[in-house]
Design a protein around this motif. Structure first.
Motif, PDB file in Angstrom:
ATOM      1  N   PRO A 395       0.529  -1.066   0.094  1.00 19.58           N
ATOM      2  CA  PRO A 395       0.130   0.396   0.048  1.00 19.58           C
ATOM      3  C   PRO A 395       0.973   1.537  -0.103  1.00 19.58           C
ATOM      4  CG  PRO A 395      -1.193  -1.372   1.434  1.00 19.58           C
ATOM      5  CD  PRO A 395       0.467  -2.222   1.135  1.00 19.58           C
ATOM      6  N   LEU A 396       2.263   0.964   1.030  1.00 19.25           N
ATOM      7  CA  LEU A 396       3.128   2.186   0.756  1.00 19.25           C
ATOM      8  C   LEU A 396       3.946   2.376  -0.650  1.00 19.25           C
ATOM      9  CD1 LEU A 396       4.192   4.729   2.214  1.00 19.25           C
ATOM     10  CD2 LEU A 396       6.103   3.203   3.510  1.00 19.25           C
ATOM     11  N   GLN A 397       3.806   1.341  -0.780  1.00 24.27           N
ATOM     12  CA  GLN A 397       4.502   1.222  -2.645  1.00 24.27           C
ATOM     13  C   GLN A 397       3.725   2.546  -3.724  1.00 24.27           C
ATOM     14  OE1 GLN A 397       7.013  -1.584  -4.326  1.00 24.27           O
ATOM     15  NE2 GLN A 397       6.555  -2.756  -2.186  1.00 24.27           N
ATOM     16  N   LYS A 398       2.253   1.813  -3.320  1.00 21.16           N
ATOM     17  CA  LYS A 398       1.187   2.162  -4.210  1.00 21.16           C
ATOM     18  C   LYS A 398       1.072   4.273  -4.358  1.00 21.16           C
ATOM     19  CE  LYS A 398      -1.445  -1.414  -4.710  1.00 21.16           C
ATOM     20  NZ  LYS A 398      -3.193  -2.160  -4.550  1.00 21.16           N
ATOM     21  N   ILE A 399       1.487   4.292  -3.244  1.00 17.55           N
ATOM     22  CA  ILE A 399       1.361   5.965  -2.885  1.00 17.55           C
ATOM     23  C   ILE A 399       2.614   6.403  -3.249  1.00 17.55           C
ATOM     24  CG2 ILE A 399       1.280   7.566  -0.398  1.00 17.55           C
ATOM     25  CD1 ILE A 399       0.111   5.737   0.573  1.00 17.55           C
ATOM     26  N   ILE A 400       4.214   5.985  -3.061  1.00 18.36           N
ATOM     27  CA  ILE A 400       5.117   6.684  -3.780  1.00 18.36           C
ATOM     28  C   ILE A 400       5.148   6.411  -5.398  1.00 18.36           C
ATOM     29  CG2 ILE A 400       6.272   6.498  -1.595  1.00 18.36           C
ATOM     30  CD1 ILE A 400       8.485   4.118  -2.152  1.00 18.36           C
ATOM     31  N   ASN A 401       4.427   5.713  -5.457  1.00 19.39           N
ATOM     32  CA  ASN A 401       4.617   5.387  -7.123  1.00 19.39           C
ATOM     33  C   ASN A 401       4.171   5.971  -8.114  1.00 19.39           C
ATOM     34  OD1 ASN A 401       6.769   4.314  -7.064  1.00 19.39           O
ATOM     35  ND2 ASN A 401       5.632   1.875  -6.791  1.00 19.39           N
ATOM     36  N   LYS A 402       2.340   6.650  -7.373  1.00 13.88           N
ATOM     37  CA  LYS A 402       1.538   7.467  -7.669  1.00 13.88           C
ATOM     38  C   LYS A 402       1.895   8.959  -7.836  1.00 13.88           C
ATOM     39  CE  LYS A 402      -1.617   4.239  -8.192  1.00 13.88           C
ATOM     40  NZ  LYS A 402      -3.335   4.208  -7.731  1.00 13.88           N
ATOM     41  N   PRO A 403       2.496   9.855  -8.591  1.00 17.46           N
ATOM     42  CA  PRO A 403       2.780  11.485  -8.469  1.00 17.46           C
ATOM     43  C   PRO A 403       1.321  12.494  -8.093  1.00 17.46           C
ATOM     44  CG  PRO A 403       3.320  10.545 -10.813  1.00 17.46           C
ATOM     45  CD  PRO A 403       2.659   9.335 -10.185  1.00 17.46           C
ATOM     46  N   ILE A 404       0.777  11.828  -7.761  1.00 15.42           N
ATOM     47  CA  ILE A 404      -0.493  12.942  -7.830  1.00 15.42           C
ATOM     48  C   ILE A 404      -0.577  12.278  -6.507  1.00 15.42           C
ATOM     49  CG2 ILE A 404      -2.962  12.909  -7.715  1.00 15.42           C
ATOM     50  CD1 ILE A 404      -3.260  12.484 -10.696  1.00 15.42           C
ATOM     51  N   GLU A 405      -0.980  10.949  -5.640  1.00 16.60           N
ATOM     52  CA  GLU A 405      -0.728  10.035  -4.580  1.00 16.60           C
ATOM     53  C   GLU A 405       0.365  10.921  -3.564  1.00 16.60           C
ATOM     54  OE1 GLU A 405      -3.238   8.392  -2.768  1.00 16.60           O
ATOM     55  OE2 GLU A 405      -3.851   8.828  -4.550  1.00 16.60           O
ATOM     56  N   ARG A 406       1.569  11.247  -4.366  1.00 15.33           N
ATOM     57  CA  ARG A 406       3.434  11.117  -3.451  1.00 15.33           C
ATOM     58  C   ARG A 406       2.284  12.795  -3.166  1.00 15.33           C
ATOM     59  NH1 ARG A 406       6.341   9.555  -6.902  1.00 15.33           N
ATOM     60  NH2 ARG A 406       6.238  11.473  -8.296  1.00 15.33           N
ATOM     61  N   LYS A 407       1.987  13.670  -3.739  1.00 11.24           N
ATOM     62  CA  LYS A 407       1.689  14.904  -3.241  1.00 11.24           C
ATOM     63  C   LYS A 407       1.641  14.902  -1.433  1.00 11.24           C
ATOM     64  CE  LYS A 407       1.620  16.723  -7.571  1.00 11.24           C
ATOM     65  NZ  LYS A 407       1.033  18.088  -8.754  1.00 11.24           N
ATOM     66  N   LYS A 408       0.796  14.074  -1.542  1.00 10.96           N
ATOM     67  CA  LYS A 408       0.098  13.832  -0.305  1.00 10.96           C
ATOM     68  C   LYS A 408       0.928  13.204   0.423  1.00 10.96           C
ATOM     69  CE  LYS A 408      -4.482  15.870  -1.448  1.00 10.96           C
ATOM     70  NZ  LYS A 408      -4.823  17.366  -0.830  1.00 10.96           N
ATOM     71  N   LEU A 409       1.896  12.806   0.484  1.00 10.08           N
ATOM     72  CA  LEU A 409       2.591  12.471   1.394  1.00 10.08           C
ATOM     73  C   LEU A 409       3.614  12.934   2.604  1.00 10.08           C
ATOM     74  CD1 LEU A 409       3.759   9.589   2.492  1.00 10.08           C
ATOM     75  CD2 LEU A 409       5.334   9.765   0.345  1.00 10.08           C
ATOM     76  N   VAL A 410       3.230  13.125   3.703  1.00  2.70           N
ATOM     77  CA  VAL A 410       4.424  13.914   4.745  1.00  2.70           C
ATOM     78  C   VAL A 410       4.807  12.526   5.219  1.00  2.70           C
ATOM     79  CG1 VAL A 410       3.891  14.859   6.443  1.00  2.70           C
ATOM     80  CG2 VAL A 410       2.045  15.074   5.422  1.00  2.70           C
ATOM     81  N   ILE A 411       6.222  13.445   4.707  1.00  3.79           N
ATOM     82  CA  ILE A 411       7.755  12.338   6.002  1.00  3.79           C
ATOM     83  C   ILE A 411       7.751  12.889   6.946  1.00  3.79           C
ATOM     84  CG2 ILE A 411       9.987  11.601   5.485  1.00  3.79           C
ATOM     85  CD1 ILE A 411       7.970  10.367   3.743  1.00  3.79           C
TER      86      ILE A 411
END
Length: 813
Positions: A395-411
């Protein structure tokens, strides 16, 4: 507190009575018992005075067990227990230690059938002595409470206070709670750790630390660990570790026993009540980071983020990302440790936590079982600086591999801070930590791009996030090095992002961080590529959650630091009159800046010094003064000293004030022991010297009498020029006036050194400690009055110079 090994037994008893049992009556004679402790009895009391302790005393160092046996034989032979009420405790002590055991644990021995008590108790070779020894040894092993005077004085006094009460039977052991479990751990390291038959340096490499053995002990009852999910389990007389299911599906484990038949372990835990109250268990397990050795903590980043700053950081994230950010964004703490940064987050389905340490993963999963708001499948082991993202949960890979989803990722992280070198390396005491920061995959990938910044582990986290998680949000605790550090110029040209918001707090509010410097929490939008020149941070302390101010942190040019300015005045051709010792360009390194004529070999080898000559003495003293004029604080600790503008060049009063400040500052460490002292600012007549000085350089320089020989003038027969007489401000003159009084007073001393420097004069009056350090005070009242006045005048002078430091650009507000 220790006692001489050669003092007589009677003297030892008197000293022990005075030091530990002074509030009790130690004068009572109970048969042939060496030492008795009882409550004081008034003349009106009708009942027998009740004893609290009967003890055997031995001079020097003795076998405590044999002393107990001798005491038992002494009591049994005289049947003392028939004539006097027995005490709550029996004891044994020598010049090194004291031990106790409750009387009721051994009283059965006095009723042995067919036993010959009519023997000499002090004869340790007779069969009766050996028989009693054999019968009580197991009891003593399990129940003796042992205290060493030099190590356990505080605990011993507390034990006596709690347990030496009339009518009290049995022992009150020290309770363990969340406030003292670390103190007890440090004592455990000394007392128990050496007795564990395992190489803990090797187990540490597998992730099992000393503290895991301690937790196994602590969370146990009758030497059986109660929490089976710990990495080490205590099972009676051994530890189990590395427990797993093997390839055949069978349970396997490794064991570690004790090298002293568990003697030290039993003695230690006889003093403490195990386990702590269950309400503390989760907290103690969660705070495993406090038990991590310093070297491991630096590498893995096991620094517990205080809850007050966790809550504040989440408030700032709410301010930046909106009220519903936890539902709208994904959160990944890729340096999670035991997961405390994630406390307070509400949407566990959007949160991931990874850590390098397998044991920390198990701690988090254990906490989940006890109510932590995380999903087990979202907690995993991952080496962020080495592992490929293909190892991440799907599930985390899917987030980081999709540019649109990755914009919503907070490290969202508090990463480790270890670097390839530290201050001990600079001063010649330490070794580079090349195996910490320079062995990672990220270091190899980025060292040629951003240079020495990659030696910082937190910077490596930032670089991977920036490169491989583009357009995400970065919310991190860290130092401010990457904002204003001298070694981060290339990093700043690479890391382009928009600063959103942040705050700074004192570093020492974090556990196991002792330094007084700011730690920042900063939020960055990596989608927006911007150069940042100045960032504004809110300032908080741990005293209150209220903001106390705003602090500006500036980005500086590559060659815009004070060291770049100073290099313009290096002089290797003229005669040296001293060395300027230099270190760093920020306030944290100020103590490494001083004047000396005795540099260390390491300073010379690492080029941490430059020559002071008649041609650059003003500039060198400006440098020293600027570095020490400003009173440092945790908030200013990383402020950088900079390349000034040209206005200082025409301000002669500023220049001369800096010379005056440097001459009478504590960082003027020039000594006549290091050679000729060229830094006496007065003439012989001014201070009533008994002899001529070896050098009048400084007074001649100040008074404009120093000759400047120029070869061209000499060849043309021109008159040799002299320096100009220096003009000082009223504040500087006041410093000279008090300094002159101090020199005069010193030269009035019977055995003064006529060539003494300011440093020598201070050392003469203040003396040195056993470690060779100069004491802070002197018994000479006149000297203390003079040095106090000199420091006050120097402080006023510093206040006059300080605005110029900012006006000319040596520092930025």
């Amino acid at each position: 507190m220790t006692y001489d090994l050669d003092i007589r037994e009677e003297e030892l008893k008197n000293k022990v009575a005075k030091d530990y049992f002074w509030i009790y009556d130690n004068t009572k004679i109970i048969g042939d018992v060496d030492f008795c402790v009882a409550m004081h009895k008034s003349k009106k009391e009708l009942f027998e005075q009740e004893s609290l302790l009967w003890a055997e005393a031995k001079k020097g160092i003795s076998d405590i067990y044999k002393s107990f046996v001798q005491l038992i034989l002494t009591i049994g032979k005289a049947r003392t227990f028939d004539k006097y009420l027995p005490p709550a405790m029996l004891g044994s002590f020598d010049a090194e230690k004291i031990a106790f055991i409750p009387y009721n644990y051994i009283h059965d021995i006095f009723y042995l059938n067919d036993f010959n008590w009519n023997v000499t108790p002090s004869n340790h070779e007779i069969k009766e002595f050996k028989l009693v020894y054999d019968k009580v040894k197991n009891i003593l092993d399990k129940n003796t409470l042992l205290f060493y005077y030099n190590r356990d004085t505080k605990e011993l006094k507390k034990f006596i206070k709690i347990n030496f009460i009339v009518g009290k039977w049995g022992v009150t052991k020290t309770q363990i709670d969340k406030n003292n479990f670390i103190v007890i751990y440090n004592k455990w390291l000394q007392a128990v750790k050496p007795s564990i038959a395992v190489n803990l340096d090797i187990t540490k490499k597998t992730g099992i630390i000393d503290g895991d053995f301690y937790l196994a002990d602590l969370l146990s009852r009758e030497n059986e660990t109660l929490r089976k999910k710990l990495f080490v389990i205590l099972k009676k007389n051994k530890y189990e570790l590395d427990r797993k299911i093997d390839e055949m599906g069978m349970f396997s484990s490794k064991t570690a026993s004790f090298n002293d038949s568990q003697k030290a372990h039993i003695e230690f835990w006889n003093t403490y009540k195990r386990p702590p109250k269950e309400e503390y268990w989760d907290y103690i397990i969660k705070r495993r980071d406090l038990l991590v050795p310093q070297d491991v903590r630096e590498r893995k980043g096991s620094f517990f983020t205080p809850q007050i700053w966790v809550e504040l950081s989440q408030k700032y994230l709410t301010d930046v990302l909106g009220e519903d950010w936890q539902d709208e964004y994904y959160i990944w703490d890729c340096a999670a440790g035991t997961g405390n940064l994630l406390n307070g987050l509400t949407n566990k389905y959007n949160v991931w936590a990874s850590t390098l340490d397998k044991q920390d993963v198990e701690v988090m999963k254990s906490r989940i079982k006890n109510g932590a708001n995380l999903l087990e499948d979202h907690v995993f082991q991952f080496d962020f600086l080495n592992d490929d993202f293909s190892k991440l949960p799907e599930p985390l890979q899917k987030i980081i591999n999709k540019p649109i989803e990755r914009k919503k990722l907070v490290i969202y992280i508090n990463p480790p801070y270890a670097e390839a070198s530290n201050r001990d390396t600079v001063v010649g005491k330490g070794e580079n930590k090349s195996n910490v920061a320079t062995k990672t995959k990220i270091y190899k990938n980025f060292s040629n791009i951003v240079g020495t910044a990659t030696r910082e582990l937190f910077a490596q986290f930032f670089l991977r996030v920036y490169k491989e998680l583009p357009n995400s949000k970065l919310a991190s605790f860290s130092t401010l090095k990457f904002i204003n550090g001298q070694n981060f110029f290339r990093f700043r040209t690479y890391f382009l992002a928009k600063f959103e918001k942040g705050f700074v707090v004192p570093a020492n509010t974090f556990d196991n961080v002792n330094g007084k410097f700011p730690i920042a929490f900063l939020i960055w939008d990596l989608q927006k590529k911007e150069n940042f020149n100045t960032i504004f941070c809110d300032v908080f302390t741990d005293d209150t959650k209220e903001k106390i101010g705003i602090k500006k942190f500036h980005v500086h040019k590559k060659n815009g630091f004070i060291i770049n300015w100073l290099r313009n005045f290096y002089d290797k051709k003229s005669e040296r009159i001293a060395y300027l010792r230099m270190q760093g360009t920020d306030m944290q390194n100020n103590r490494g800046v001083f004047l000396t004529n005795q540099p260390t070999k390491n300073d010379l080898l690492k080029k941490l010094t430059t020559d002071i000559t008649k041609n650059n003495i003003i500039e060198m003293c400006i440098y020293l003064s600027v570095r020490h004029i400003i009173t440092t604080s945790w908030l200013k600790d990383r402020d950088q000293f900079l390349y000034p503008d040209v206005c200082w060049q025409t301000d002669k009063k500023f220049q001369n004030d800096c010379l005056a400040f440097a001459l009478f500052n504590g960082q003027n460490k020039i000594s006549s022991n290091g050679g000729i002292n060229n830094w006496i600012p007065f003439t012989e007549s001014e201070v009533n010297s008994r002899e001529k000085f070896d050098s009048n350089f400084m007074s001649r320089f100040i008074n404009g009498k120093l000759k400047i020989k120029q070869e061209a003038d000499l060849l043309n027969g021109k008159k040799v020029k002299t320096t100009e007489k220096l003009k000082f401000s009223p504040k500087a003159k006041e410093v000279f006036d008090v300094g002159r009084k101090l020199w005069k007073y010193y030269h009035a001393q019977p055995n003064c050194n006529v060539n003494a420097s300011f440093y020598d004069i201070r050392a003469h009056f203040q003396g040195r400690s056993a470690k060779g350090r100069m004491n802070s005070k002197s018994k000479d009242e006149i000297y203390m009055k003079l040095i106090k006045e000199l420091r006050e005048k120097s402080k006023f002078l510093a206040q006059k110079i300080e605005p110029k430091v900012y006006e000319y650009g040596f520092l930025k507000e």
